[in-house]
Design a protein around this motif. Structure first.
Motif, PDB file in Angstrom:
ATOM      1  N   ARG A   1     -15.011 -29.140 -16.888  1.00 13.83           N
ATOM      2  CA  ARG A   1     -15.002 -28.929 -15.442  1.00 13.83           C
ATOM      3  C   ARG A   1     -14.072 -29.956 -14.810  1.00 13.83           C
ATOM      4  NH1 ARG A   1     -20.283 -28.900 -13.973  1.00 13.83           N
ATOM      5  NH2 ARG A   1     -20.285 -26.641 -13.904  1.00 13.83           N
TER       6      ARG A   1
ATOM      7  N   ILE B   1     -13.636 -24.374 -14.078  1.00 10.28           N
ATOM      8  CA  ILE B   1     -13.943 -24.544 -15.498  1.00 10.28           C
ATOM      9  C   ILE B   1     -12.703 -24.157 -16.301  1.00 10.28           C
ATOM     10  CG2 ILE B   1     -15.412 -23.810 -17.407  1.00 10.28           C
ATOM     11  CD1 ILE B   1     -16.992 -25.287 -15.336  1.00 10.28           C
ATOM     12  N   VAL B   2     -12.327 -25.026 -17.241  1.00  3.01           N
ATOM     13  CA  VAL B   2     -11.178 -24.792 -18.105  1.00  3.01           C
ATOM     14  C   VAL B   2     -11.692 -24.684 -19.539  1.00  3.01           C
ATOM     15  CG1 VAL B   2      -8.996 -25.747 -18.910  1.00  3.01           C
ATOM     16  CG2 VAL B   2      -9.728 -26.149 -16.567  1.00  3.01           C
ATOM     17  N   GLN B   3     -11.285 -23.624 -20.246  1.00  2.00           N
ATOM     18  CA  GLN B   3     -11.678 -23.450 -21.639  1.00  2.00           C
ATOM     19  C   GLN B   3     -10.511 -23.816 -22.539  1.00  2.00           C
ATOM     20  OE1 GLN B   3     -13.183 -19.574 -22.424  1.00  2.00           O
ATOM     21  NE2 GLN B   3     -14.778 -19.720 -20.879  1.00  2.00           N
TER      22      GLN B   3
ATOM     23  N   TYR C   1     -14.608 -23.094 -28.905  1.00  2.00           N
ATOM     24  CA  TYR C   1     -14.003 -23.394 -27.607  1.00  2.00           C
ATOM     25  C   TYR C   1     -14.867 -24.404 -26.859  1.00  2.00           C
ATOM     26  CZ  TYR C   1     -10.596 -19.720 -28.130  1.00  2.00           C
ATOM     27  OH  TYR C   1      -9.552 -18.962 -28.576  1.00  2.00           O
TER      28      TYR C   1
ATOM     29  N   GLN D   1     -15.568 -26.205 -23.051  1.00  2.00           N
ATOM     30  CA  GLN D   1     -15.381 -25.971 -21.626  1.00  2.00           C
ATOM     31  C   GLN D   1     -15.420 -27.314 -20.892  1.00  2.00           C
ATOM     32  OE1 GLN D   1     -18.765 -23.439 -21.169  1.00  2.00           O
ATOM     33  NE2 GLN D   1     -17.530 -21.582 -21.333  1.00  2.00           N
TER      34      GLN D   1
ATOM     35  N   THR E   1     -11.394 -34.481 -16.003  1.00  2.00           N
ATOM     36  CA  THR E   1     -12.393 -33.477 -16.356  1.00  2.00           C
ATOM     37  C   THR E   1     -13.627 -34.115 -16.966  1.00  2.00           C
ATOM     38  OG1 THR E   1     -11.408 -33.176 -18.538  1.00  2.00           O
ATOM     39  CG2 THR E   1     -10.662 -31.692 -16.799  1.00  2.00           C
TER      40      THR E   1
ATOM     41  N   GLN F   1     -19.785 -25.879 -25.068  1.00  2.19           N
ATOM     42  CA  GLN F   1     -18.937 -25.402 -26.154  1.00  2.19           C
ATOM     43  C   GLN F   1     -19.612 -24.212 -26.799  1.00  2.19           C
ATOM     44  OE1 GLN F   1     -18.602 -26.896 -29.971  1.00  2.19           O
ATOM     45  NE2 GLN F   1     -20.637 -26.055 -30.107  1.00  2.19           N
TER      46      GLN F   1
END
Length: 187
Positions: free
Chosen positions: A69, A47-49, A65, A67, A80, A85
């Motif tokens: 995957r 997971i990238v924020q 923010y 998020q 992704t 959020q």
């Protein structure tokens, strides 16, 4: 005395490579980051924020923010999909004044593509509000969002929340119950 040969195991060291992380086409396919990994398959599922301001180039979105995957890799580029959020708690606290009423709600809706999504709206009124009106606001918000979410896919629901379309529609609906209310969503 005989010399003993040491068995030194050969350790294979994989060289790490920089991979770009790209947002989905629904978010204009922009580059949202980079990662330095030896095995691309190990990064799938992470997971990238990302700050929403970086995605939309709108300074008003700096407290939100998103998020993503990581789903796959092609040519040193990770693809992704959006996961959720949220808004920073300090921002919500700053929006809530002493003379206001704050209502937190949490419910699960099902989108048209069958995904179950937990929605956590925060309703903030301008003035203090009695409990019966707060309960009516929460109930009306939950039913309206559930109806609207059933009409669209998960990606369209995310896009409408990020672009604040769903919030404005809910605010128009709730204005019949209370004239002044602010509305924020998290997934």
């Amino acid at each position: 005395m005989a010399k003993v040969k040491a068995n030194v195991a050969a350790i294979k060291i994989k060289k790490k490579v920089w991979y770009s992380i790209m947002a989905p086409e629904a978010f204009n396919g922009i580059k949202i980051g980079e990662t330095y990994v030896a095995d691309a398959g190990a990064a799938v599922g992470r997971i990238v924020q990302v700050n929403l301001r970086d995605v939309t180039d709108n300074i008003k979105d700096q407290s939100v923010y998103v998020q993503f995957r990581i789903t796959g890799v092609t040519n040193n580029t990770f693809s992704t999909e959006p996961v959720g959020q949220y808004m920073m708690p300090a921002t919500v606290k700053k929006l809530t004044r002493r003379t206001a009423s704050r209502m937190d709600e949490s419910f699960v809706v099902v989108t048209s593509d069958g995904k179950r999504v937990r929605i956590k709206p925060v309703l903030i009124t301008v003035n203090r509000t009695v409990g019966s009106i707060c309960a009516a606001l929460r109930k009306a918000c939950a039913s309206f969002v559930a109806r609207e979410a059933a009409k669209v896919t998960f990606l369209d629901l995310m896009r409408s929340i990020i672009m604040r379309k769903l919030q404005s529609d809910v605010k128009k609906k709730l204005s019949k119950i209370l004239s002044e209310a602010l509305l924020y969503f998290s997934l």
